[in-house]
Design a protein around this motif. Sequence first.
Motif, mmCIF file in Angstrom:
data_model
loop_
_atom_site.group_PDB
_atom_site.id
_atom_site.type_symbol
_atom_site.label_atom_id
_atom_site.label_comp_id
_atom_site.label_asym_id
_atom_site.label_seq_id
_atom_site.Cartn_x
_atom_site.Cartn_y
_atom_site.Cartn_z
ATOM 1 N N LEU A 31 -16.809 78.647 -70.246
ATOM 2 C CA LEU A 31 -17.940 79.509 -70.582
ATOM 3 C C LEU A 31 -18.893 79.626 -69.397
ATOM 4 C CD1 LEU A 31 -19.548 81.145 -72.650
ATOM 5 C CD2 LEU A 31 -20.603 79.006 -73.415
ATOM 6 N N TYR A 33 -18.081 79.384 -66.278
ATOM 7 C CA TYR A 33 -17.422 80.223 -65.285
ATOM 8 C C TYR A 33 -17.593 81.708 -65.608
ATOM 9 C CZ TYR A 33 -14.939 76.239 -63.179
ATOM 10 O OH TYR A 33 -14.633 75.080 -62.528
ATOM 11 N N SER A 34 -17.637 82.043 -66.902
ATOM 12 C CA SER A 34 -17.713 83.450 -67.285
ATOM 13 C C SER A 34 -19.009 84.115 -66.848
ATOM 14 C CB SER A 34 -17.552 83.587 -68.800
ATOM 15 O OG SER A 34 -18.669 83.041 -69.485
ATOM 16 N N ASN A 52 -19.543 90.401 -66.187
ATOM 17 C CA ASN A 52 -18.143 90.258 -66.632
ATOM 18 C C ASN A 52 -17.971 90.741 -68.062
ATOM 19 O OD1 ASN A 52 -17.204 88.957 -64.188
ATOM 20 N ND2 ASN A 52 -18.383 87.169 -64.842
ATOM 21 N N PHE A 53 -18.905 90.384 -68.940
ATOM 22 C CA PHE A 53 -18.826 90.838 -70.327
ATOM 23 C C PHE A 53 -19.112 92.339 -70.413
ATOM 24 C CE2 PHE A 53 -19.721 86.313 -70.644
ATOM 25 C CZ PHE A 53 -18.806 85.918 -71.600
ATOM 26 N N ILE A 241 -5.532 88.014 -69.714
ATOM 27 C CA ILE A 241 -6.338 86.880 -69.249
ATOM 28 C C ILE A 241 -5.596 86.124 -68.153
ATOM 29 C CG2 ILE A 241 -7.303 84.643 -69.947
ATOM 30 C CD1 ILE A 241 -7.798 85.912 -72.718
ATOM 31 N N TRP A 251 -11.504 84.149 -61.810
ATOM 32 C CA TRP A 251 -11.816 83.209 -62.876
ATOM 33 C C TRP A 251 -13.001 83.641 -63.740
ATOM 34 C CZ3 TRP A 251 -9.862 78.345 -64.491
ATOM 35 C CH2 TRP A 251 -8.667 77.974 -63.877
ATOM 36 N N PRO A 252 -14.082 84.145 -63.178
ATOM 37 C CA PRO A 252 -15.210 84.545 -64.030
ATOM 38 C C PRO A 252 -14.842 85.604 -65.059
ATOM 39 C CG PRO A 252 -15.923 84.349 -61.761
ATOM 40 C CD PRO A 252 -14.431 84.237 -61.747
ATOM 41 N N PHE A 253 -14.139 86.654 -64.617
ATOM 42 C CA PHE A 253 -13.776 87.705 -65.565
ATOM 43 C C PHE A 253 -12.701 87.233 -66.529
ATOM 44 C CE2 PHE A 253 -11.665 91.828 -66.615
ATOM 45 C CZ PHE A 253 -12.714 92.321 -67.378
ATOM 46 N N ALA A 255 -12.369 84.193 -67.598
ATOM 47 C CA ALA A 255 -13.073 83.347 -68.558
ATOM 48 C C ALA A 255 -13.825 84.191 -69.577
ATOM 49 C CB ALA A 255 -14.041 82.419 -67.826
ATOM 50 N N ALA A 256 -14.416 85.302 -69.128
ATOM 51 C CA ALA A 256 -15.121 86.188 -70.057
ATOM 52 C C ALA A 256 -14.154 86.794 -71.072
ATOM 53 C CB ALA A 256 -15.840 87.285 -69.279
ATOM 54 N N PHE A 259 -13.224 84.218 -73.683
ATOM 55 C CA PHE A 259 -14.238 83.967 -74.697
ATOM 56 C C PHE A 259 -14.415 85.144 -75.642
ATOM 57 C CE2 PHE A 259 -15.373 80.093 -72.634
ATOM 58 C CZ PHE A 259 -15.917 79.341 -73.667
#
Length: 280
Positions: A31, A33-34, A52-53, A241, A251-253, A255-256, A259
Amino acid sequence: MKNRSLTAAALLMPATGLVLVFMALPLLYLLRYSFNEFVPGEFMISGFTLANFTTFFTDAYYLEGMGTTLMMAAGVTVFCILLGLPLANWIASQRGHRKTLLMMAIILPLFISNAVRAAGWMVAFGQTGVLNYTLVKLGLISQPLTIMHTPLAVFIGITAVNLPYVVLTLQSVFEGLDENIDYAAASLGAAPFQSFLLVRLPQVMPGLLAAATLSFILTMNAYATPVLLGGPSFRMMAPMIVTEIMSKANWPFGAALAFVLLSVTITVSVLAALFIRRRY
């Protein structure tokens, strides 16, 4: 009563600790990382951004992937229930060696990994696979059908994975029903189908909803089957993913996306549990 509660809490503490260490903490890291920023060549930059979200909810490519995942999960769940309900009821009515053999036939596929089963479907669905070869030899088709790398192939593959879980769940529920309810329904003039529809089905509805929820969750998180049977052009959330994290190192995207998928899955599970508790 107080001592019993303390004893129960003490017994649950080891398992709770393991869940927190090996599941909750990694999810918290994911989370975190997202909310980081991805910069090519620099892996990611620590910070707090909702970009990212925002990308997920504004990009049609990823929204289509979520829509495909939801439709596949709904379709597979409905089909598994339609197949598994009468099959589980029939298995529960059997006795002796026949029932043992039927249960083994349902359980044995669970010992084979999803990737191996998907590979088997690839052999069956190929242009020169078992299915096309048989249909051509029987004269039912003149040219091989294109089944591989289609939504139909993914649908069949995931259904084959989920169906044993649905059957086992429903079969255990049917086992708990009183056998006399069928005789009582028959004495009142109900036909076998009417007895099943009006007497047995309402009593197994909580188990039916639990089996449907299980199938839905398994489909939402399916990875090996969509990748192997759907091909690169077929988009579901789990393969997307993995692509973001493993292929693009984003990794950030990734991870988003994870989630978002986790949130949808948890929401469906919680709503189903609340409905079962309040209604049944």
